[in-house]
Design an enzyme around this catalytic site. Sequence first.
Site, PDB file in Angstrom:
ATOM      1  N   GLY A   1     -10.395 -60.278  19.758  1.00  0.00           N
ATOM      2  CA  GLY A   1     -10.460 -61.123  18.578  1.00  0.00           C
ATOM      3  C   GLY A   1      -9.230 -61.980  18.376  1.00  0.00           C
ATOM      4  N   THR A   2      -8.064 -61.448  18.706  1.00  0.00           N
ATOM      5  CA  THR A   2      -6.831 -62.216  18.511  1.00  0.00           C
ATOM      6  C   THR A   2      -6.831 -63.483  19.360  1.00  0.00           C
ATOM      7  OG1 THR A   2      -5.520 -60.275  17.898  1.00  0.00           O
ATOM      8  CG2 THR A   2      -4.321 -62.163  18.783  1.00  0.00           C
TER       9      THR A   2
ATOM     10  N   ASN B   1     -10.978 -56.886   6.578  1.00  0.00           N
ATOM     11  CA  ASN B   1     -10.702 -55.670   7.332  1.00  0.00           C
ATOM     12  C   ASN B   1     -10.111 -54.553   6.486  1.00  0.00           C
ATOM     13  OD1 ASN B   1      -8.627 -57.875   7.621  1.00  0.00           O
ATOM     14  ND2 ASN B   1      -7.370 -56.145   8.223  1.00  0.00           N
TER      15      ASN B   1
ATOM     16  N   GLN C   1     -14.985 -57.811  11.973  1.00  0.00           N
ATOM     17  CA  GLN C   1     -15.290 -56.570  11.262  1.00  0.00           C
ATOM     18  C   GLN C   1     -16.758 -56.466  10.864  1.00  0.00           C
ATOM     19  OE1 GLN C   1     -13.522 -53.964  10.901  1.00  0.00           O
ATOM     20  NE2 GLN C   1     -11.428 -54.628  11.287  1.00  0.00           N
TER      21      GLN C   1
ATOM     22  N   SER D   1     -15.155 -59.188  18.192  1.00  0.00           N
ATOM     23  CA  SER D   1     -14.270 -58.279  18.908  1.00  0.00           C
ATOM     24  C   SER D   1     -15.038 -57.023  19.289  1.00  0.00           C
ATOM     25  CB  SER D   1     -13.069 -57.904  18.023  1.00  0.00           C
ATOM     26  OG  SER D   1     -12.214 -57.012  18.688  1.00  0.00           O
TER      27      SER D   1
ATOM     28  N   HIS E   1     -14.125 -53.876  20.265  1.00  0.00           N
ATOM     29  CA  HIS E   1     -13.751 -52.516  19.884  1.00  0.00           C
ATOM     30  C   HIS E   1     -14.010 -52.191  18.420  1.00  0.00           C
ATOM     31  CE1 HIS E   1     -10.043 -54.492  18.538  1.00  0.00           C
ATOM     32  NE2 HIS E   1      -9.682 -53.373  17.945  1.00  0.00           N
TER      33      HIS E   1
ATOM     34  N   THR F   1      -9.820 -64.816  35.675  1.00  0.00           N
ATOM     35  CA  THR F   1     -10.959 -64.039  36.165  1.00  0.00           C
ATOM     36  C   THR F   1     -11.530 -63.175  35.050  1.00  0.00           C
ATOM     37  OG1 THR F   1     -10.016 -63.972  38.384  1.00  0.00           O
ATOM     38  CG2 THR F   1     -11.696 -62.322  37.850  1.00  0.00           C
TER      39      THR F   1
ATOM     40  N   CYS G   1      -2.364 -53.430  13.236  1.00  0.00           N
ATOM     41  CA  CYS G   1      -2.077 -54.388  14.309  1.00  0.00           C
ATOM     42  C   CYS G   1      -0.598 -54.720  14.378  1.00  0.00           C
ATOM     43  CB  CYS G   1      -2.885 -55.666  14.100  1.00  0.00           C
ATOM     44  SG  CYS G   1      -4.662 -55.404  14.125  1.00  0.00           S
TER      45      CYS G   1
END
Length: 377
Positions: A71-72, A140, A168, A188, A190, A227, A317
């Site tokens: 996401g970042t 979040n 989120q 994102s 995760h 890649t 974070c």
Amino acid sequence: MTRAVYLDYNSGAPVRPEVAAAMVESLAEPGNPSSVHAFGRAARARVEAARRQLAGLVGADPAGIVFTSGGTEANALALRGCGRSRLLVSAIEHPSILDAAAEAERIPVTKDGIVDFGALEALLRASTRPAVVSLMLANNETGIVQPVAEAARVIHAHGAWLHCDAAQAVGRIPVSLSELGADILTISGHKMGGPAGAGALILAESGRTLAPILLGGGQERRRRAGTENVAGIVGLGMAAQLAGDDLAGIDTTSGVRALRDRLEQDALRLVPDATVIGGGMPRLPNTSCLVLPGVEGRTQVMALDLAGVAVSAGAACSSGKVAPSHVLAAMGLEERIKGSAIRVSLGWSSRMEDVDAFLAAWAGLARHKGLKVSEAA
């Protein structure tokens, strides 16, 4: 041995078993997706299958999906690659937005944590320079859901673009790119049971130009060099498919909401002075921002950790740092409240025993700190 309790899904959800299995299978297969031989073509097929899975979750054109490292990076690519000279961001955005656009104009929010439409209109009227507005779908820290579709109409009326960080929200509530009216969407992996290090930026107009911030190759239609992380992308695709199944009712998410509601009801019953931030607002079904007056959030986090319960205070974070919440500050909350908040977030593997363990430890901490605690605790 007492089972460790994980209630920090908004920091990162446990990888779902099906995701892990798909990734392991992919890791066993060689091949660079850019290679033209059979191994490369097989790797390319896995990447494109995941692209379709992710597109299906949010109703997007697969050609508009740009896979990223998370996401970042997706947020940075949205703001830096959009080609617009003016940036406006809400005051409650994730640090990956605020830090990527330090020069951006800030849009305030109301005391309820919702974007201030009057201020948004005024800012958009103040300049005719091409602008992009970044407004998250769900916060979040509080879980409060923003009226993104309504904001999109205002933003587009002024000729601006809308970027929506939906990291989120995706997988926890239904998300439709067209219904939101977003021009660019961040996802994102995760956050929804996929792997860390895999995310995506989704363009509503698949042919829209996006200037890459990583150079060196023609991958992702020349929008993101490097890649492709095939195993990570495969895991992201599988997580998207599972999330879509959940939201369709095959494995309903209503159970998570019921757990969250039970947690909040009992928390307020056990500790009458406690409060839930955003309790009356539309929220994610898995998120609770609880305030234990007079007890610092970091103290609660550490005490609960010693009791075997993992929660957080704000965004996770900052390399383990627990800093004052800019989100709660933007909402205008008093110092004693915003400094005493924690975030409890649940997900696919959460159980009633986890809620019970949290309540017991949290009420015990409140009693230890001299707060009134119900005799039923």
